[in-house]
Design an enzyme around this catalytic site. Structure first.
Site, PDB file in Angstrom:
ATOM      1  N   LYS A 116       0.814  -1.211   0.000  1.00 18.96           N
ATOM      2  CA  LYS A 116       0.000   0.000   0.000  1.00 18.96           C
ATOM      3  C   LYS A 116       0.852   1.268   0.000  1.00 18.96           C
ATOM      4  O   LYS A 116       0.398   2.321  -0.420  1.00 18.96           O
ATOM      5  CB  LYS A 116      -0.951  -0.004   1.187  1.00 18.96           C
ATOM      6  CG  LYS A 116      -1.808  -1.271   1.250  1.00 18.96           C
ATOM      7  CD  LYS A 116      -3.245  -1.013   1.250  1.00 18.96           C
ATOM      8  CE  LYS A 116      -4.187  -2.168   1.066  1.00 18.96           C
ATOM      9  NZ  LYS A 116      -3.815  -3.505   1.493  1.00 18.96           N
TER      10      LYS A 116
HETATM   11  C1  LIG Z   1      -4.521  -4.645   1.103  1.00 19.65           C
HETATM   12  C2  LIG Z   1      -3.770  -5.901   1.074  1.00 19.65           C
HETATM   13  C3  LIG Z   1      -4.123  -6.941   0.208  1.00 19.65           C
HETATM   14  C4  LIG Z   1      -5.337  -6.880  -0.691  1.00 19.65           C
HETATM   15  O1  LIG Z   1      -5.212  -5.870  -1.653  1.00 19.65           O
HETATM   16  P1  LIG Z   1      -6.499  -5.325  -2.441  1.00 19.65           P
HETATM   17  O2  LIG Z   1      -6.019  -4.215  -3.270  1.00 19.65           O
HETATM   18  O3  LIG Z   1      -7.473  -4.890  -1.378  1.00 19.65           O
HETATM   19  O4  LIG Z   1      -7.036  -6.461  -3.206  1.00 19.65           O
HETATM   20  C5  LIG Z   1      -3.324  -8.066   0.185  1.00 19.65           C
HETATM   21  N1  LIG Z   1      -2.246  -8.181   0.990  1.00 19.65           N
HETATM   22  C6  LIG Z   1      -1.877  -7.205   1.846  1.00 19.65           C
HETATM   23  C7  LIG Z   1      -0.687  -7.405   2.695  1.00 19.65           C
HETATM   24  C8  LIG Z   1      -2.619  -6.032   1.912  1.00 19.65           C
HETATM   25  O5  LIG Z   1      -2.249  -5.057   2.743  1.00 19.65           O
END
Ligand SMILES: *Cc1c(COP(=O)(O)O)cnc(C)c1O
Length: 466
Positions: A116
């Protein structure tokens, strides 16, 4: 490449906006999500020319056509440089190999150790420049299953024109995730522990956006994965990794551990831009609405079962609406109707035509809790790689789709973010990187809040004085 000049809503009933407006707004006023009016195609030779470039230079070339005249060329370059300067790896998104033709794309070298950061660090810099220019002040409210919140707080802490409020489900995020949200000392940071699960957090966030009086009064801005600028930032690493493995001269497939469908939707955009992606594999944990939807056509909510990959514990996958919009021939009214059914009846059936369109691009698979533990253990024993539970879901599902086409599984978080699950699987507790080793010694600060819209709005108004 032709440039995108406007962004339109997936529900067809909100004004078209520029990149900057869509970024500052987040959710469209008709409840829909913004998407580019058309996706620019990157010619074969321009994709080939990405080989050997720095991550930042590749990011500039890939994202520039989407930004229009919201930011100048030099301004945008400088924003990208600042966004990734704090990463703990000079390649930003390095590849490692874990088996014949199977690669991990390490997306956890940012300041909060999850993918993220790629989007949030960029968005923080974009907001800063846009708000300084206009003199505006905004209130960012986000809902998180763990990683979005810490990434948002890290990106916006201390910025002068922003207050940031993060709703997280009380007791349902890991201790590292919680501490990353509750230990920043800046007064513009507000961590709110909500009594409920992630879907409750996300529902209250949507309610706030649909309360136009409140929305305008506090200058509400959203940075959840529904924000188009976040999707855009994530398109970049699909290109850089595929090019490292021989694209555009040969195709590549990706497996993506998926919750809200943001990360994998970025892969869908990369494919639409001309990157030769053979298959995009949706990997879900036991909360498998997307796998069931692809397999049966029934998109039906069932309630969330908390798992060891909590950032994927969702029952409504917000960004799926974007791909439905395309699968339904960009018919906003049809999408609005599906979303109505979802709200009133808890689900809908995807039309046969739309389902076939989706299956032409996506495969899917589900990984149980036991399989997740077993995959962490196997990777550790066989390859000496310690992976987080989300990544393990991806690796497990990818196993069913390996072929002569290189498979890249997105490694979405650092194992030290989920130490309990990793220790249970491997017998070893993964250490935090040195740069954040004192996380457990810092004092925490958070506010417990009920699952109640009026109470939340009152708190935000009081804290912002608006
Ligand atoms: C947010 C997240 C996901 C899922 O990602 P999306 O974009 O919501 O599908 C998977 N793994 C981790 C570690 C995350 O923080």
């Amino acid at each position: 490449m032709r440039h995108v000049s406007r962004y339109v809503s997936t529900r067809g009933d909100a004004p078209a906006l520029s990149f900057e407006q869509a970024m500052l707004t987040g959710l469209a006023r008709d409840g829909g999500l913004y998407v580019p009016e058309s996706v620019p195609v990157m010619p074969h030779e321009q994709i080939a020319a990405l080989a050997g470039l720095s991550y930042e230079e590749a990011a500039y070339r890939i994202m520039r056509p989407f930004v229009g005249d919201s930011f100048g060329d030099d301004e945008f370059r400088a924003i990208i440089d600042r966004a990734y300067a704090g990463f703990g790896h000079s390649a930003r998104a390095p590849l490692t190999q874990i088996g014949p033709n199977h690669f991990l794309l390490e997306l956890f070298h940012g300041p909060t150790l999850a993918f993220k950061d790629f989007a949030m660090q960029l968005i923080g810099q974009l907001f800063q420049v846009a708000l300084e220019r206009s003199g505006q002040r905004v209130t960012i409210v986000g809902a998180t299953s763990g990683d979005t919140g810490s990434a948002a707080i890290e990106a916006f802490r201390g910025l002068s024109n922003v207050d940031v409020f993060i709703l997280f489900p009380r007791g349902r995020v890991s201790e590292v995730q919680r501490r990353q949200m509750t230990t920043p000392v800046e007064s513009n940071v507000h961590a709110l522990a909500l009594e409920g699960d992630f879907d409750d957090c996300q529902a209250r966030l949507k309610d706030m956006f649909n309360d136009f009086e409140f929305r305008d009064a506090v200058g509400l801005a959203g940075v959840n994965s529904i924000n188009w600028a976040r999707v855009l930032a994530q398109v970049v690493y699909y290109f850089t990794s595929a090019v490292s493995l021989g694209a555009p001269h040969r195709p590549v497939s990706f497996t993506v551990p998926t919750g809200n469908f943001g990360d994998i939707f970025a892969g869908y955009i990369a494919r639409a831009m001309g990157l030769p992606i053979e298959k995009l594999v949706i990997a879900t944990n036991q909360n498998d609405i997307l796998h069931r939807a692809l397999s049966t056509g029934a998109y039906t909510t069932t309630g969330v079962a908390p798992s060891i990959s909590p950032s994927m514990d969702i029952q409504v996958s917000s960004n799926f609406e974007r791909v439905l919009f395309d699968a339904y021939g960009r018919d906003g009214r049809a999408v609005a109707q599906l979303m109505d059914e979802l709200k009133t009846e808890g689900g809908f059936t995807i039309s046969q035509g739309a389902l076939e369109t989706l299956r032409a691009t996506f495969e899917s698979g589900r990984c149980s809790e036991d399989e997740t533990y077993a995959t962490i253990r196997t990777e550790h024993d066989r390859n000496g790689e310690t992976i987080c539970p989300h990544t393990a879901v991806g690796v497990n599902v990818a196993g069913g789709f390996l072929s002569e086409v290189p498979m890249v599984t997105l490694s979405t978080a650092h194992p030290a973010k989920f130490p309990d699950a990793v220790e249970k699987a491997t017998g070893q507790r993964p250490p935090l990187p040195d740069r954040m080793a004192d996380l457990f010694d810092r004092p925490e600060r958070m506010t417990e809040v009920p699952n109640d819209l009026a109470a939340l709005e009152a708190l935000i108004r009081e804290r912002t004085g608006r």
